[in-house]
Write a protein that holds these residues in place. Structure first.
Motif, PDB file in Angstrom:
ATOM      1  N   GLY A  66       8.555  38.781 -24.926  1.00 28.83           N
ATOM      2  CA  GLY A  66       9.604  37.940 -24.372  1.00 28.83           C
ATOM      3  C   GLY A  66       9.144  36.510 -24.240  1.00 28.83           C
ATOM      4  O   GLY A  66       7.983  36.171 -24.536  1.00 28.83           O
ATOM      5  N   ASP A  67      10.054  35.660 -23.788  1.00 27.50           N
ATOM      6  CA  ASP A  67       9.720  34.252 -23.596  1.00 27.50           C
ATOM      7  C   ASP A  67       9.540  33.983 -22.105  1.00 27.50           C
ATOM      8  O   ASP A  67       9.535  34.904 -21.284  1.00 27.50           O
ATOM      9  CB  ASP A  67      10.824  33.360 -24.191  1.00 27.50           C
ATOM     10  CG  ASP A  67      10.276  32.030 -24.685  1.00 27.50           C
ATOM     11  OD1 ASP A  67       9.262  31.573 -24.121  1.00 27.50           O
ATOM     12  OD2 ASP A  67      10.849  31.447 -25.623  1.00 27.50           O
ATOM     13  N   TRP A  68       9.420  32.716 -21.750  1.00 33.48           N
ATOM     14  CA  TRP A  68       9.135  32.380 -20.361  1.00 33.48           C
ATOM     15  C   TRP A  68      10.248  32.833 -19.418  1.00 33.48           C
ATOM     16  O   TRP A  68       9.987  33.161 -18.254  1.00 33.48           O
ATOM     17  CB  TRP A  68       8.917  30.869 -20.221  1.00 33.48           C
ATOM     18  CG  TRP A  68      10.153  30.043 -20.465  1.00 33.48           C
ATOM     19  CD1 TRP A  68      10.612  29.582 -21.652  1.00 33.48           C
ATOM     20  CD2 TRP A  68      11.074  29.612 -19.485  1.00 33.48           C
ATOM     21  NE1 TRP A  68      11.774  28.887 -21.479  1.00 33.48           N
ATOM     22  CE2 TRP A  68      12.089  28.874 -20.149  1.00 33.48           C
ATOM     23  CE3 TRP A  68      11.173  29.763 -18.087  1.00 33.48           C
ATOM     24  CZ2 TRP A  68      13.177  28.298 -19.471  1.00 33.48           C
ATOM     25  CZ3 TRP A  68      12.245  29.182 -17.417  1.00 33.48           C
ATOM     26  CH2 TRP A  68      13.232  28.457 -18.116  1.00 33.48           C
ATOM     27  N   ASN A  69      11.483  32.866 -19.927  1.00 28.71           N
ATOM     28  CA  ASN A  69      12.623  33.231 -19.078  1.00 28.71           C
ATOM     29  C   ASN A  69      13.206  34.602 -19.421  1.00 28.71           C
ATOM     30  O   ASN A  69      14.280  34.958 -18.940  1.00 28.71           O
ATOM     31  CB  ASN A  69      13.714  32.174 -19.188  1.00 28.71           C
ATOM     32  CG  ASN A  69      14.169  31.956 -20.623  1.00 28.71           C
ATOM     33  OD1 ASN A  69      13.572  32.488 -21.561  1.00 28.71           O
ATOM     34  ND2 ASN A  69      15.220  31.169 -20.794  1.00 28.71           N
ATOM     35  N   THR A  70      12.495  35.364 -20.254  1.00 25.27           N
ATOM     36  CA  THR A  70      12.980  36.699 -20.623  1.00 25.27           C
ATOM     37  C   THR A  70      11.899  37.755 -20.440  1.00 25.27           C
ATOM     38  O   THR A  70      11.848  38.734 -21.189  1.00 25.27           O
ATOM     39  CB  THR A  70      13.485  36.707 -22.079  1.00 25.27           C
ATOM     40  OG1 THR A  70      12.412  36.301 -22.955  1.00 25.27           O
ATOM     41  CG2 THR A  70      14.679  35.784 -22.255  1.00 25.27           C
ATOM     42  N   GLY A  71      11.009  37.536 -19.482  1.00 27.96           N
ATOM     43  CA  GLY A  71      10.011  38.544 -19.158  1.00 27.96           C
ATOM     44  C   GLY A  71       8.735  38.486 -19.966  1.00 27.96           C
ATOM     45  O   GLY A  71       7.948  39.442 -19.953  1.00 27.96           O
ATOM     46  N   VAL A  86       8.346  34.339 -12.925  1.00 27.62           N
ATOM     47  CA  VAL A  86       8.025  34.225 -14.346  1.00 27.62           C
ATOM     48  C   VAL A  86       6.550  33.886 -14.501  1.00 27.62           C
ATOM     49  O   VAL A  86       5.940  33.269 -13.625  1.00 27.62           O
ATOM     50  CB  VAL A  86       8.892  33.128 -15.006  1.00 27.62           C
ATOM     51  CG1 VAL A  86      10.359  33.483 -14.925  1.00 27.62           C
ATOM     52  CG2 VAL A  86       8.626  31.778 -14.366  1.00 27.62           C
TER      53      VAL A  86
END
Length: 540
Positions: free
Chosen positions: A452-457, A517
């Protein structure tokens, strides 16, 4: 008696005749070039000073060993590769793109072939000879290496035909061969270029980005519990709940490169009366704080002066923080500063609007204003080039003073490329105006979000490096590498070596230990940014 008298008269006559012959012969000896060439004067010597570190200067008379001595020197110079850095620094290419070593080899081989084909005598021309300019126009070989940075008189070898033939008739048959070892003119001396160094030594400049991480018990360079005067607490992982700190013990070892170990005293000495400026995003800010901790050893330094006001770096009303910081070490008059410019673009408010004009083709106004004060400039950008950041900051892309309509640069990647090339081109155009300035473009610092990315886990929970060695010669940031190619802006390549260190990020740790996060973009300190500064130190 008479017979005896006649005998004496004959003897006297013979003596007189002998004296006359001797006088005539002596006069002819001193006035004839052919004869005097057999007995060169003591002052007529050639000083070979090709390598100051090789020992005392060798002197050779104008005898049959002269050409062989030159040949030996040339062969020695060619085979040694010119390993002494202090001698390499004084070399510069001539107008035809030849190096001094190749010029000496070519002219030396010509002399040897002429020596074998004709029986000639070598005549040494005294220094400051008036015939230098007139005799070498067609045979000038360019600038030759010198062992010091001061101008010296040229040492010239001029070959002449021993037979006394009228000069006018022999002009088409004879050519004076001159080898001059003189310093290049000041106007021809430029900043160090890796391409020139490679051409002379036959070796590539040291690639600090290629190497491996090794365990070093002498690390870190400062305490993770200290340096509170310069280091933001959110990046001081020793103050968080993190329990593994092996990442602090790794040191980057470039392959085949020798460099001085970093110490604060060495840095300040090297930066006497100079200013180092970081201009870039928050990763540039981390590099700035890292350097402040490295120079001070993480200790409190009340003598260090806050001089941000000299650069307009003061906190504005309502702002969370100033646009940057500047500190001066009074003992050496060394200034280290940071200016926040996430995109390296000039940002200008649009009239009667909350939007900001993001001029892709203009450097930041701060940089245009204060560049004359800088001696070392380190630029970086990268992670703010996404649509979310632009929209959140209300940045509107401009080119040539008007809103951008070009489809290529309307794309985020295209706009980023356009800007990076533009800023490097502008800085490169300014370097001739400020001879004391050395500029670097730092490659991008890698992110390590997994699943995931910084805002998606996305996470980065590893406690060991994903790798230890970089074996590739090419940079992992082709954009930055391409932008500096062919310019005098130097490249600070840190991407590949940082990609191996995913365990060095802030990760899930924080001072308050609240869930949220993970930060897989910024680095724990002490940590990876310290290595960036060690490589920077090696190149300044």
């Amino acid at each position: 008696m008479k017979g005896g008298i006649r005998l004496k008269v004959s003897q006297v006559s013979l003596i007189l005749i002998g004296l006359v012959c001797i006088t005539v012969l002596a006069f002819a000896w001193t006035k004839t070039t052919f004869l005097t060439s057999f007995v060169p004067s003591q002052s007529s010597v050639l000083q070979l000073d090709l390598d100051a570190s090789a020992g005392p200067t060798e002197t050779l008379g104008g005898n049959s060993n002269l050409v062989q001595a030159w040949t030996d020197q040339i062969d020695s110079l060619s085979s040694s590769g010119i390993s002494k850095r202090e001698n390499i620094d004084n070399f510069t290419n001539n107008d035809e793109g030849e190096t001094p070593a190749t010029v000496l080899e070519k002219t030396g081989s010509e002399e040897v072939s002429q020596r074998k084909s004709k029986s000639k005598q070598a005549q040494i021309v005294p220094e400051n000879t008036p015939t230098l300019e007139s005799s070498v126009k067609s045979e000038q070989t360019g600038n030759s290496p010198a062992s010091t940075g001061k101008k010296e008189n040229s040492h010239v070898i001029e070959r002449t035909v021993s037979e006394e033939v009228p000069q006018k008739k022999n002009k088409s048959k004879q050519a004076d061969i001159v080898l001059a070892s003189s310093l290049p003119k000041e106007s021809s001396i430029k900043a160090e270029k890796p391409s020139n160094l490679s051409a002379i030594t036959g070796k590539k400049e040291c690639n600090y980005a290629k190497g491996k991480w090794v365990l070093d018990d002498n690390r870190p360079l400062y305490s993770g519990f200290g340096c509170k005067q310069w280091l933001s607490s959110m990046w001081a992982c020793r103050l968080t709940q993190r329990t593994d700190f092996e990442y602090e013990k790794l040191r980057w070892q470039p392959k085949g490169c020798k460099r001085d170990d970093f110490t604060g005293s060495k840095f300040l000495e090297r930066m006497q009366d100079k200013t180092l400026a970081f201009v870039g995003d928050s990763l540039g800010r981390q590099q700035f704080q890292s350097l402040m901790c490295m120079v001070t050893g993480g200790e409190e330094r009340p003598d260090v002066l806050d001089v941000g006001y000299e650069y307009g770096l003061v906190k504005a009303r309502g702002a969370v923080r100033p646009d940057g910081w500047a500190y001066r070490f009074p003992t050496t008059n060394t200034t280290i500063l940071y200016y926040w410019s996430a995109s390296l673009c000039d940002l200008e408010p649009i009239d009667s609007s909350t939007n900001i004009a993001m001029h892709l083709d203009r450097p930041p106004s701060f940089l245009r204003r204060f560049l004359p004060k800088f001696h070392i400039l380190v630029l970086n950008t990268g992670h703010h080039w996404n649509r979310g950041k632009l929209n959140a900051n209300r940045w509107i892309m401009y080119v040539n003073g008007v809103p951008n309509r070009n489809r290529k640069t309307l794309d985020i990647a295209g706009a980023k490329n356009f800007t990076v090339y533009s800023i490097v081109k502008w800085v490169d155009s300014q370097l001739p105006l400020y001879p004391g300035l050395k500029a670097f473009l730092r490659s991008i610092s890698p992110r390590h979000f997994f699943n995931g990315d910084w805002n998606t886990g996305g996470t980065c929970d590893d406690t060991t490096p994903r790798g230890k060695e970089v074996v590739e010669d090419e940079s992992s940031d082709p954009l930055a590498a391409g932008a500096v190619r062919g310019t005098n802006v130097k490249y600070l390549d840190i991407t590949g070596l940082s990609e191996l260190r995913d365990e060095g990020h802030i990760s899930r740790y924080s001072i308050k230990a609240t869930p949220g996060v993970q930060d897989c973009l910024h680095w724990c300190m002490p940590g990876i940014p310290d290595t960036w500064n060690e490589i920077l130190f090696a190149q300044i």
